[in-house]
Design a protein around this motif. Structure first.
Motif, PDB file in Angstrom:
ATOM      1  N   LYS A 139       1.306   4.084  -3.022  1.00  8.80           N
ATOM      2  CA  LYS A 139       1.140   5.525  -2.794  1.00  8.80           C
ATOM      3  C   LYS A 139       2.376   6.302  -3.238  1.00  8.80           C
ATOM      4  O   LYS A 139       2.267   7.368  -3.847  1.00  8.80           O
ATOM      5  CB  LYS A 139       0.858   5.809  -1.309  1.00  8.80           C
ATOM      6  CG  LYS A 139      -0.515   5.380  -0.862  1.00  8.80           C
ATOM      7  CD  LYS A 139      -0.695   5.655   0.622  1.00  8.80           C
ATOM      8  CE  LYS A 139      -2.028   5.164   1.127  1.00  8.80           C
ATOM      9  NZ  LYS A 139      -2.181   5.377   2.579  1.00  8.80           N
ATOM     10  N   ARG A 140       3.540   5.770  -2.931  1.00 11.45           N
ATOM     11  CA  ARG A 140       4.790   6.447  -3.312  1.00 11.45           C
ATOM     12  C   ARG A 140       4.964   6.460  -4.828  1.00 11.45           C
ATOM     13  O   ARG A 140       5.332   7.478  -5.400  1.00 11.45           O
ATOM     14  CB  ARG A 140       5.985   5.767  -2.630  1.00 11.45           C
ATOM     15  CG  ARG A 140       7.273   6.491  -2.835  1.00 11.45           C
ATOM     16  CD  ARG A 140       7.260   7.852  -2.133  1.00 11.45           C
ATOM     17  NE  ARG A 140       8.484   8.542  -2.457  1.00 11.45           N
ATOM     18  CZ  ARG A 140       8.553   9.792  -2.929  1.00 11.45           C
ATOM     19  NH1 ARG A 140       7.475  10.513  -3.054  1.00 11.45           N
ATOM     20  NH2 ARG A 140       9.694  10.318  -3.229  1.00 11.45           N
ATOM     21  N   ARG A 145       2.581   6.363  -6.972  1.00 13.19           N
ATOM     22  CA  ARG A 145       1.562   7.301  -7.466  1.00 13.19           C
ATOM     23  C   ARG A 145       2.071   8.737  -7.360  1.00 13.19           C
ATOM     24  O   ARG A 145       1.929   9.521  -8.300  1.00 13.19           O
ATOM     25  CB  ARG A 145       0.278   7.123  -6.672  1.00 13.19           C
ATOM     26  CG  ARG A 145      -0.862   7.975  -7.143  1.00 13.19           C
ATOM     27  CD  ARG A 145      -2.126   7.733  -6.303  1.00 13.19           C
ATOM     28  NE  ARG A 145      -3.286   8.336  -6.901  1.00 13.19           N
ATOM     29  CZ  ARG A 145      -3.600   9.621  -6.819  1.00 13.19           C
ATOM     30  NH1 ARG A 145      -2.817  10.443  -6.144  1.00 13.19           N
ATOM     31  NH2 ARG A 145      -4.684  10.094  -7.400  1.00 13.19           N
ATOM     32  N   GLU A 146       2.679   9.081  -6.241  1.00  8.60           N
ATOM     33  CA  GLU A 146       3.239  10.430  -6.052  1.00  8.60           C
ATOM     34  C   GLU A 146       4.323  10.726  -7.087  1.00  8.60           C
ATOM     35  O   GLU A 146       4.380  11.823  -7.638  1.00  8.60           O
ATOM     36  CB  GLU A 146       3.848  10.571  -4.657  1.00  8.60           C
ATOM     37  CG  GLU A 146       2.851  10.582  -3.531  1.00  8.60           C
ATOM     38  CD  GLU A 146       3.528  10.458  -2.165  1.00  8.60           C
ATOM     39  OE1 GLU A 146       4.780  10.389  -2.090  1.00  8.60           O
ATOM     40  OE2 GLU A 146       2.795  10.403  -1.164  1.00  8.60           O
ATOM     41  N   VAL A 154       0.839  -1.209   0.000  1.00 14.89           N
ATOM     42  CA  VAL A 154       0.000   0.000   0.000  1.00 14.89           C
ATOM     43  C   VAL A 154       0.871   1.255   0.000  1.00 14.89           C
ATOM     44  O   VAL A 154       0.637   2.177  -0.784  1.00 14.89           O
ATOM     45  CB  VAL A 154      -0.972   0.005   1.204  1.00 14.89           C
ATOM     46  CG1 VAL A 154      -1.711   1.334   1.306  1.00 14.89           C
ATOM     47  CG2 VAL A 154      -1.948  -1.157   1.097  1.00 14.89           C
ATOM     48  N   GLU A 155       1.880   1.280   0.860  1.00 23.05           N
ATOM     49  CA  GLU A 155       2.771   2.436   0.916  1.00 23.05           C
ATOM     50  C   GLU A 155       3.554   2.592  -0.383  1.00 23.05           C
ATOM     51  O   GLU A 155       3.765   3.698  -0.869  1.00 23.05           O
ATOM     52  CB  GLU A 155       3.747   2.323   2.092  1.00 23.05           C
ATOM     53  CG  GLU A 155       3.096   2.380   3.460  1.00 23.05           C
ATOM     54  CD  GLU A 155       2.546   1.032   3.906  1.00 23.05           C
ATOM     55  OE1 GLU A 155       2.865  -0.004   3.282  1.00 23.05           O
ATOM     56  OE2 GLU A 155       1.772   1.026   4.886  1.00 23.05           O
TER      57      GLU A 155
END
Length: 115
Positions: free
Chosen positions: A61-62, A64-65, A57-58
């Motif tokens: 997110k990273r 995606r950023e 999950v992390e």
């Protein structure tokens, strides 16, 4: 369940990456800069520290950023300014060709046509 890496391997276009990571984008920007954006995304991934220690999950997110950051680089700038590819890094995107090499190339073509 497939890992994030396995799911990424299945993506084949810039639009696939934007859809997968749910990053909003202007199609006109992506049409012109797709390779530049993906290359910059790749560069950001390789410069990012600590990705290997993140959970799925992390990590998602990273990633995606970083994709959003790569996209924004080309919303606010141009490929010539960003210099992602070697052609833009060398001589500010200007290629120099020696006049002698052009003459030689033309002479070679004339010989090939005559034969």
């Amino acid at each position: 369940m497939d890992s994030l890496t396995d799911r990424l391997k299945a993506l084949s276009s810039a639009e696939d990456f934007f859809a997968f990571f749910a990053v909003p984008f202007d199609e006109r920007v992506v049409q012109v800069n797709r390779l530049h954006i993906l290359k910059r995304f790749y560069q950001y991934l390789h410069k990012s520290d600590g990705l290997s220690g993140l959970g799925e999950v992390e990590l998602f997110k990273r990633y995606r950023e970083l994709l959003a950051q790569a996209y924004q680089d080309f919303v606010q700038s141009t490929p010539a300014r960003e210099k992602v590819f070697k052609v833009f890094q060398d001589a500010d995107g200007t290629q120099h060709v020696q006049l002698a090499s052009l003459r030689d190339s033309l002479a070679d073509r004339r010989v090939q046509r005559a034969a």
